[in-house]
Motif scaffolding. Sequence first.
Motif, PDB file in Angstrom:
ATOM      1  N   ALA A 102       7.191  53.751  17.109  1.00 36.73           N
ATOM      2  CA  ALA A 102       7.263  52.761  18.199  1.00 36.73           C
ATOM      3  C   ALA A 102       8.417  53.053  19.148  1.00 36.73           C
ATOM      4  O   ALA A 102       8.350  52.731  20.336  1.00 36.73           O
ATOM      5  N   GLY A 103       9.491  53.659  18.631  1.00 34.81           N
ATOM      6  CA  GLY A 103      10.642  53.966  19.481  1.00 34.81           C
ATOM      7  C   GLY A 103      10.608  55.371  20.060  1.00 34.81           C
ATOM      8  O   GLY A 103      11.563  55.800  20.713  1.00 34.81           O
ATOM      9  N   HIS A 104       9.504  56.090  19.841  1.00 34.92           N
ATOM     10  CA  HIS A 104       9.387  57.476  20.323  1.00 34.92           C
ATOM     11  C   HIS A 104       9.273  57.497  21.845  1.00 34.92           C
ATOM     12  O   HIS A 104       8.659  56.621  22.453  1.00 34.92           O
ATOM     13  N   TYR A 134      -0.276  44.255  23.792  1.00 35.21           N
ATOM     14  CA  TYR A 134       0.722  43.316  23.256  1.00 35.21           C
ATOM     15  C   TYR A 134       1.287  43.803  21.928  1.00 35.21           C
ATOM     16  O   TYR A 134       2.481  43.646  21.645  1.00 35.21           O
ATOM     17  N   GLN A 135       0.402  44.415  21.115  1.00 34.16           N
ATOM     18  CA  GLN A 135       0.887  44.953  19.840  1.00 34.16           C
ATOM     19  C   GLN A 135       1.901  46.075  20.090  1.00 34.16           C
ATOM     20  O   GLN A 135       2.950  46.136  19.437  1.00 34.16           O
ATOM     21  N   CYS A 136       1.601  46.939  21.060  1.00 35.45           N
ATOM     22  CA  CYS A 136       2.534  48.035  21.392  1.00 35.45           C
ATOM     23  C   CYS A 136       3.860  47.481  21.920  1.00 35.45           C
ATOM     24  O   CYS A 136       4.939  47.911  21.491  1.00 35.45           O
ATOM     25  N   LEU A 137       3.782  46.550  22.862  1.00 32.57           N
ATOM     26  CA  LEU A 137       5.004  46.004  23.471  1.00 32.57           C
ATOM     27  C   LEU A 137       5.856  45.266  22.439  1.00 32.57           C
ATOM     28  O   LEU A 137       7.088  45.363  22.449  1.00 32.57           O
ATOM     29  N   SER A 138       5.203  44.524  21.545  1.00 29.60           N
ATOM     30  CA  SER A 138       5.958  43.805  20.491  1.00 29.60           C
ATOM     31  C   SER A 138       6.685  44.794  19.585  1.00 29.60           C
ATOM     32  O   SER A 138       7.836  44.570  19.196  1.00 29.60           O
ATOM     33  N   ALA A 139       6.003  45.891  19.277  1.00 30.37           N
ATOM     34  CA  ALA A 139       6.623  46.909  18.412  1.00 30.37           C
ATOM     35  C   ALA A 139       7.785  47.588  19.125  1.00 30.37           C
ATOM     36  O   ALA A 139       8.845  47.839  18.531  1.00 30.37           O
ATOM     37  N   VAL A 140       7.625  47.883  20.426  1.00 23.72           N
ATOM     38  CA  VAL A 140       8.702  48.505  21.202  1.00 23.72           C
ATOM     39  C   VAL A 140       9.909  47.585  21.271  1.00 23.72           C
ATOM     40  O   VAL A 140      11.060  48.026  21.135  1.00 23.72           O
ATOM     41  N   LEU A 141       9.655  46.291  21.458  1.00 24.87           N
ATOM     42  CA  LEU A 141      10.747  45.308  21.539  1.00 24.87           C
ATOM     43  C   LEU A 141      11.613  45.321  20.277  1.00 24.87           C
ATOM     44  O   LEU A 141      12.825  45.088  20.341  1.00 24.87           O
ATOM     45  N   ALA A 142      10.991  45.617  19.138  1.00 23.57           N
ATOM     46  CA  ALA A 142      11.713  45.585  17.851  1.00 23.57           C
ATOM     47  C   ALA A 142      12.537  46.848  17.599  1.00 23.57           C
ATOM     48  O   ALA A 142      13.237  46.934  16.592  1.00 23.57           O
ATOM     49  N   THR A 143      12.476  47.838  18.511  1.00 27.90           N
ATOM     50  CA  THR A 143      13.241  49.079  18.310  1.00 27.90           C
ATOM     51  C   THR A 143      14.589  48.997  19.023  1.00 27.90           C
ATOM     52  O   THR A 143      14.808  48.120  19.859  1.00 27.90           O
ATOM     53  N   ARG A 145      16.051  51.108  21.262  1.00 29.82           N
ATOM     54  CA  ARG A 145      16.024  51.410  22.706  1.00 29.82           C
ATOM     55  C   ARG A 145      15.039  50.536  23.466  1.00 29.82           C
ATOM     56  O   ARG A 145      15.076  50.454  24.693  1.00 29.82           O
ATOM     57  N   GLY A 146      14.127  49.933  22.732  1.00 28.98           N
ATOM     58  CA  GLY A 146      13.004  49.240  23.349  1.00 28.98           C
ATOM     59  C   GLY A 146      13.354  48.207  24.418  1.00 28.98           C
ATOM     60  O   GLY A 146      12.865  48.298  25.553  1.00 28.98           O
ATOM     61  N   PRO A 147      14.201  47.210  24.099  1.00 27.01           N
ATOM     62  CA  PRO A 147      14.477  46.167  25.092  1.00 27.01           C
ATOM     63  C   PRO A 147      14.989  46.726  26.417  1.00 27.01           C
ATOM     64  O   PRO A 147      14.542  46.301  27.490  1.00 27.01           O
ATOM     65  N   ARG A 148      15.899  47.699  26.346  1.00 33.25           N
ATOM     66  CA  ARG A 148      16.453  48.285  27.568  1.00 33.25           C
ATOM     67  C   ARG A 148      15.354  48.974  28.382  1.00 33.25           C
ATOM     68  O   ARG A 148      15.288  48.845  29.604  1.00 33.25           O
ATOM     69  N   GLU A 149      14.482  49.699  27.686  1.00 38.90           N
ATOM     70  CA  GLU A 149      13.390  50.409  28.361  1.00 38.90           C
ATOM     71  C   GLU A 149      12.392  49.418  28.969  1.00 38.90           C
ATOM     72  O   GLU A 149      11.899  49.623  30.083  1.00 38.90           O
ATOM     73  N   LEU A 150      12.088  48.363  28.245  1.00 33.13           N
ATOM     74  CA  LEU A 150      11.137  47.364  28.757  1.00 33.13           C
ATOM     75  C   LEU A 150      11.662  46.714  30.033  1.00 33.13           C
ATOM     76  O   LEU A 150      10.929  46.537  31.002  1.00 33.13           O
ATOM     77  N   VAL A 151      12.952  46.387  30.032  1.00 29.61           N
ATOM     78  CA  VAL A 151      13.542  45.750  31.217  1.00 29.61           C
ATOM     79  C   VAL A 151      13.536  46.723  32.389  1.00 29.61           C
ATOM     80  O   VAL A 151      13.116  46.381  33.501  1.00 29.61           O
ATOM     81  N   SER A 152      13.987  47.943  32.142  1.00 27.59           N
ATOM     82  CA  SER A 152      14.129  48.902  33.252  1.00 27.59           C
ATOM     83  C   SER A 152      12.771  49.372  33.785  1.00 27.59           C
ATOM     84  O   SER A 152      12.664  49.780  34.935  1.00 27.59           O
ATOM     85  N   LYS A 153      11.722  49.294  32.964  1.00 26.80           N
ATOM     86  CA  LYS A 153      10.403  49.774  33.403  1.00 26.80           C
ATOM     87  C   LYS A 153       9.483  48.645  33.875  1.00 26.80           C
ATOM     88  O   LYS A 153       8.272  48.848  34.022  1.00 26.80           O
ATOM     89  N   GLY A 154      10.050  47.446  34.074  1.00 26.42           N
ATOM     90  CA  GLY A 154       9.292  46.393  34.758  1.00 26.42           C
ATOM     91  C   GLY A 154       8.440  45.492  33.896  1.00 26.42           C
ATOM     92  O   GLY A 154       7.588  44.755  34.405  1.00 26.42           O
ATOM     93  N   THR A 155       8.651  45.501  32.575  1.00 23.71           N
ATOM     94  CA  THR A 155       7.801  44.668  31.709  1.00 23.71           C
ATOM     95  C   THR A 155       8.072  43.176  31.887  1.00 23.71           C
ATOM     96  O   THR A 155       7.161  42.361  31.745  1.00 23.71           O
ATOM     97  N   VAL A 156       9.314  42.806  32.213  1.00 22.82           N
ATOM     98  CA  VAL A 156       9.628  41.378  32.399  1.00 22.82           C
ATOM     99  C   VAL A 156       8.760  40.800  33.518  1.00 22.82           C
ATOM    100  O   VAL A 156       8.119  39.758  33.364  1.00 22.82           O
ATOM    101  N   SER A 157       8.724  41.508  34.630  1.00 22.78           N
ATOM    102  CA  SER A 157       7.917  41.051  35.766  1.00 22.78           C
ATOM    103  C   SER A 157       6.439  40.968  35.386  1.00 22.78           C
ATOM    104  O   SER A 157       5.748  39.998  35.723  1.00 22.78           O
TER     105      SER A 157
END
Length: 709
Positions: A102-104, A134-143, A145-157
Amino acid sequence: PRFPAMASDSGDRHATLKRCLGVLRDAKNDSEQFAALLLVTKAVRAGEVDAKTRRQIFDAIGFTFPTRLLTSRQPPAGCPPHTFRALGLTLLACFCTDPELAGHSQILNKIPTFNDILLSPCDPDSTSMVDDVYQCLSAVLATARGPRELVSKGTVSALCQAYLNGGRSSDRALALLMGLLAIAEAKCWQRDAPQLLAVLSKLSGDFLKAEDMTKFELCEVLPHFIPLSPPLTENSQGSECLCRLYKGLADILGSKLSQSQRDPALKLAASLTQACGAEWIPAGTAGSKFLALLVNLACVEVRLTLEEPDPVEVEGKKEVVTACYVLMEMGIQECLREENPLLEDVQKMQLMRIMEEAFGAVIFYLRQVKQEELQDPFIFASVRVLGAWMAEETSSLKQEICELLPFLVDYARKLFKEGSPAVSLPQAELTSTEGSALPQDALRFLLPGFCHLTAEDKPRDILISEGAPALLCEYFLQQWEVLTSESMAPAPLTSTEMSLLTMCGVFLNLVVTAPDLVRRDKTFSSLMDVLLKSLPLLLPQKHHLVLAANFATLGLMMARILAGSAALQGTQSAKEFFGAAIRFLSQAHMAQADPSSDGVAMSPAYVSAWDDIRELWFLGMQALAGCIPLFPWLPHAALQARWLQGLSQLLSRVAPASVDFELITAFQAVLVELARASEECRDVIVSHHGTEWANLYGMAALEQCLAEQ
């Protein structure tokens, strides 16, 4: 023919899956691989893949094949357009159940694709794709690096838009947003404030309109969307949200509630208070009644939980009681507010009485605390809120606080020395400053109360007997190191500087009331060494003038008591300290710049700080006068600074009637001591018409001193 339907028996299913994996590895063309893949993804969707098999699937196809599927635009004949995409997402969702995968970077670089799918027009055939995303994003969030990547790549919006669009997956979008905000709130708001504000706007609107249990469920959700920074009060949309939240909470808290309904409402009110102080409560009769009710409810909750503490019950109530502490802290501040107060005087008196009872319960609870419980964040929160009460209310609960002082000093010492992992539960930073305080910094919150208490005999004796001066000296040294490591550029007052200022107040109280302690306790010799070295560094930084005033005055007063110590016998550091202290004292006043005026003015650098340093300046002048007979080299320092010449010019230029009597007295005390201690100083005063202006200003003692010599 090579791919039979998946068998119903578990053993057969695994055998078939194994055959398919072999084909995936050895496939000669895309159609063979695709056929095998259909069976594999069918097994994945049915949840029939264990960790070992999942890894085998990954080893067979890696990330390359799912990536090709995601980008392919040509579906197999007779299949929906998104068939390949759906297969690719199913495989990635399968891989994401392995935290390592998930963090790859191959998953993280697909975040923009996941975002696009969330926002694609939804049709019944694509629901499984959205579920996989949603399953992928939830798994990324738990890693990591995930939260930082999600924020910088526009997932919040994307999540905000998915929630606002409604539909079956909006609850999942909201849950993911809450998870992201819990980890990276500041970054989320920094990058996507308008979108998050739109979500808060919808939530607050739903909250106001709801007439059923949804209202209480939203109390649990809303705190995640209330930013600590920037304040919601900064724009009209944020202010409208606050208005709706206030009205919704007023509806709830004005009704008869069960505990399970009241607790989330109190926690939401505490979140708003953390973010905005009392600004979310409107002025006027309704607002003042609501504020009084809110603080009253918080106090009742604290008393019910802590007066007869049942360990099991307290454990379950710690979060809501901590929220109540936030509301009590706001209550203290509002009761003390004189400018545009929300509360009327009668309400203030009633609330102070109610809060006194609640703080009695906090003290009672803290007296039961066992040593093994000291790491509990709830103890920290309880000590912190008591510190806020002690800082402002010194007359009530005095006996109870005196009895608790040994515990408070011991607790603060343990956390400070051990670098405790205690982390403060959410509790208000009701001041406007961001601090450098570590989670174990209980002393920061106790210092204002200690400052009041060291001015009184009984609590001062307890603090001394418990070793508080030595602890405070160590803390002073640590905070000074923190301050010098921070940027020395002008900035709002930090908690570090505030702590140093308050400690100077504590030490000044001890110097005045317990000089024998200062003389015999090595703690104060160590403190003197710190002051000797730090004032010359601090004084040139004009934005630290208030702190420099405290250091100078405290150092001068301690020098009178510690005059015999080796550090003060004409050493370089002593000479530099006294040189800096003389500059601080000598540069405060000047003649009016306006030629038509003949009065004394404050020097520009001192004007804004004068209210804070006026008393310190006069105390410093008095202390310097006391130091001159004790240090034979001190008159030379005054001559080097050319203070006598400057003061003579000032007094010659201005009208005696325009100079305050207190100021004349302060100048005279120093001038007399310098004239007595040094013939050279006397000659400078006389040569600058000192006899004449001494007479004009009514400086009888100086006149007599000059005449005698």
